[in-house]
Design an enzyme around this catalytic site. Structure first.
Site, mmCIF file in Angstrom:
data_model
loop_
_atom_site.group_PDB
_atom_site.id
_atom_site.type_symbol
_atom_site.label_atom_id
_atom_site.label_comp_id
_atom_site.label_asym_id
_atom_site.label_seq_id
_atom_site.Cartn_x
_atom_site.Cartn_y
_atom_site.Cartn_z
ATOM 1 N N LYS A 281 0.893 -1.173 -0.046
ATOM 2 C CA LYS A 281 -0.199 0.158 0.114
ATOM 3 C C LYS A 281 0.897 1.102 0.019
ATOM 4 C CE LYS A 281 -4.369 1.554 0.329
ATOM 5 N NZ LYS A 281 -5.194 1.077 1.414
ATOM 6 N N HIS A 282 0.904 2.106 -0.891
ATOM 7 C CA HIS A 282 1.376 3.141 -0.981
ATOM 8 C C HIS A 282 2.854 3.141 -1.040
ATOM 9 C CE1 HIS A 282 -1.918 5.728 -0.749
ATOM 10 N NE2 HIS A 282 -2.661 5.539 0.184
ATOM 11 N N ASN A 424 12.926 5.711 7.384
ATOM 12 C CA ASN A 424 13.519 4.675 8.150
ATOM 13 C C ASN A 424 12.716 3.531 8.382
ATOM 14 O OD1 ASN A 424 16.218 5.919 9.244
ATOM 15 N ND2 ASN A 424 14.852 7.403 10.409
ATOM 16 N N HIS A 530 14.658 5.787 0.089
ATOM 17 C CA HIS A 530 13.784 6.907 0.264
ATOM 18 C C HIS A 530 13.129 7.456 -0.710
ATOM 19 C CE1 HIS A 530 17.608 7.625 2.649
ATOM 20 N NE2 HIS A 530 16.830 8.137 3.494
#
Length: 530
Positions: A281-282, A424, A530
């Site tokens: 998800k996302h 993180n 990231h």
């Protein structure tokens, strides 16, 4: 306007992909256009009974050097570049016997497919087209007078325009075709450049070229006010870009991004060893699990975060079977992606008309080299793909207690998943399944606390008396800068930790692990995403 029209009297055709060639040439001949061609294209036209002039008859020179030299001649390029109604150009054409070429139809040597097929170096070199791009660029530059077609998809539009205008092309059409022609040669040169750099092992070339072919325009990008399109590159990596969509509505920008994330993650799990399922998800995995069957793996993955799984992407490392399909369609799912799918499974998914089902024919190799890109203001960042795999790492036990066999297996599992979680990243896992995932937080301790909270929520959802984090292991994508994140993991019930190590405070973190009775291993590899 009438002055925009340019009548087509002579066309030069030279194509490696002969799709639609005969129909195009026949229509041009019927319209009174003289046909000029080269090599295999000329033979195909002649075999079809069409009158065609060989380019060597036009130039007065034979093809030579194994066909490397045939169209690089003033009588070809002069015919393409001469500006009509320019007295000096007309005089030069007359003086040197150069006839105008009003239409150029060229598609290039199949360099990209030769590389994709894994052909030897010399074969790839021989499939670098020289004359084709030179003619395309010449015709495109002179689009005020010359039409250039590099895509068979434009044949029908061209013929329709010739029929409407009595054998002429419009300036607006020539401009559009010229722009497309330059895009094609740019993408072609980019493919050659990137292949050459890879062959040389050059990771930071002075000039970095990018190229792609439009797969489909998107309705919008991440948000409705953003325009977007999906492009394929020459890299034939199994995944969403190479998949066949068996059913469902059009994929969105976010669907493609999330599906790629899910499939790359599930590829970390060898299908010969275990069935594996990833729910994303996302762009973050919200549930990952191994099992004896896909259905078992899906049930374990779903248990991790059933709330986030709603409207998610499901990726599988094995052929989708009916048992797994039946379980997946019980909740709203956007996309299922798998190497293949059984007929019964396809039929079950078909009952959900909007659910997209993609099959790829294989899994991407997580160890394969590659390139990832990200744009920044005024430029872009390029880096090699993170192809480090935990199975290849030398795990170093740094605590007094070493992990037992079960913990070690779960540590490897958790680190595979952490590689694909936004930093993180903290991943709790037990018995080959994630039980809590903390992603994208500004501090590692927050990620650890969120993952522990998720584990508690999952337990409550399943009606269990204690958090799923009890007896789990924890993976961190980067080192713990302080002991607080590790202490939070221990407080949640974790018994073992896997992390890269390398902090100035490693000794403090190790001491905290020993005090809590944790086993901890260092990988020496970081997985920032990231």
């Amino acid at each position: 306007m009438a002055s925009d029209l340019r009548r087509v009297t002579r066309a030069l055709l030279s194509v490696s992909d002969k799709t639609g060639l005969i129909d195009l040439a026949a229509a041009l001949h019927a319209a009174g256009v003289e046909l000029v061609s080269t090599g295999g294209t000329r033979k195909a036209l002649a075999d079809a009974g069409l009158p065609v002039l060989d380019v060597s008859d036009l130039t007065g020179f034979p093809e030579m050097m194994d066909g490397r030299v045939k169209t690089l001649h003033p009588k070809v390029h002069g015919g393409l570049l001469a500006i009509r109604e320019n007295p000096e150009h007309e005089a030069a054409m007359l003086a040197h016997g150069i006839g105008p070429i009003d239409l150029l139809v060229v598609n290039l040597y199949p360099f990209e497919s030769t590389v994709a097929a894994g052909k030897p170096y010399d074969d790839c070199i021989e499939n670098i087209d020289i004359g084709g791009p030179a003619m395309i660029r010449a015709a495109a530059k002179n689009h005020g007078d010359v039409a250039v077609v590099v895509d068979a998809d434009d044949y029908a539009t061209l013929l329709a325009e010739l029929a409407e205008t009595g054998g002429a092309t419009r300036l607006a059409t020539r401009r559009r075709l010229a722009a497309k022609a330059y895009s094609r040669t740019a993408a072609y040169d980019a493919a050659i450049s990137n292949w050459f750099m890879a062959e040389l092992g050059e990771t930071t070339p002075k000039y970095r070229a990018l190229g792609g072919v439009l797969a489909e325009p998107m309705r919008y990008g991440e948000n409705p006010h953003q325009a977007a399109a999906f492009y394929r590159t020459p890299e034939k990596r199994a995944g969403v870009a190479t998949a066949r969509q068996l059913q469902g509505k059009q994929l969105s920008y976010n669907n493609i991004n999330d599906t790629d994330a899910a499939f790359e993650c599930v590829a970390e799990f060898d299908p010969a060893r275990t069935a594996a399922v990833v729910i994303v998800k996302h762009a973050n995995p919200c549930g990952v699990a191994e099992g004896a069957t896909l259905a078992e793996a899906y049930a374990k993955a779903l248990r991790c975060d059933p709330v986030s799984a709603f409207g998610g992407i499901v990726a599988l490392n094995r052929r989708l079977d009916a048992e797994a399909a039946r379980a997946i369609v019980e909740i709203f799912t956007e996309v299922i992606i798998a190497p293949e799918a059984d007929d019964e499974a396809v039929a079950l998914v078909a009952a959900k008309k909007n659910l997209r089902l993609l099959v790829t024919g294989g899994l991407p190799d997580p160890r394969a080299p590659g390139l990832t890109l990200r744009t920044v203001a005024g430029g872009f960042l390029a880096q090699s793909r993170d192809n480090a795999v935990v199975d290849d790492m030398d795990l170093r036990v740094v605590t007094k207690r070493a992990p037992d066999a079960r913990e070690l297996a779960d540590l490897r599992f958790a680190f595979r998943v952490a590689k694909h979680v936004k930093s993180n990243a903290i991943v709790y896992a037990r018995d080959g399944a994630t039980v809590g995932v903390g992603a994208g937080q500004m501090s590692r301790v927050d990620s650890s606390r969120i993952a522990a909270w998720k584990a508690g929520e999952a337990a409550r959802e399943a009606g269990l008396p204690e958090s799923l984090a009890k007896g789990s292991v924890v993976a961190s994508d980067a080192f713990f800068p302080f002991a607080d994140g590790l202490i939070a993991a221990a407080a949640a019930g974790a018994t073992a930790v896997i992390q890269p190590g390398g902090s100035m405070r490693d000794a403090d973190v190790i001491a905290a692990a020993d005090e809590a009775g944790l086993a901890m291993v260092f990988t020496g590899h970081r997985h920032f995403r990231h």
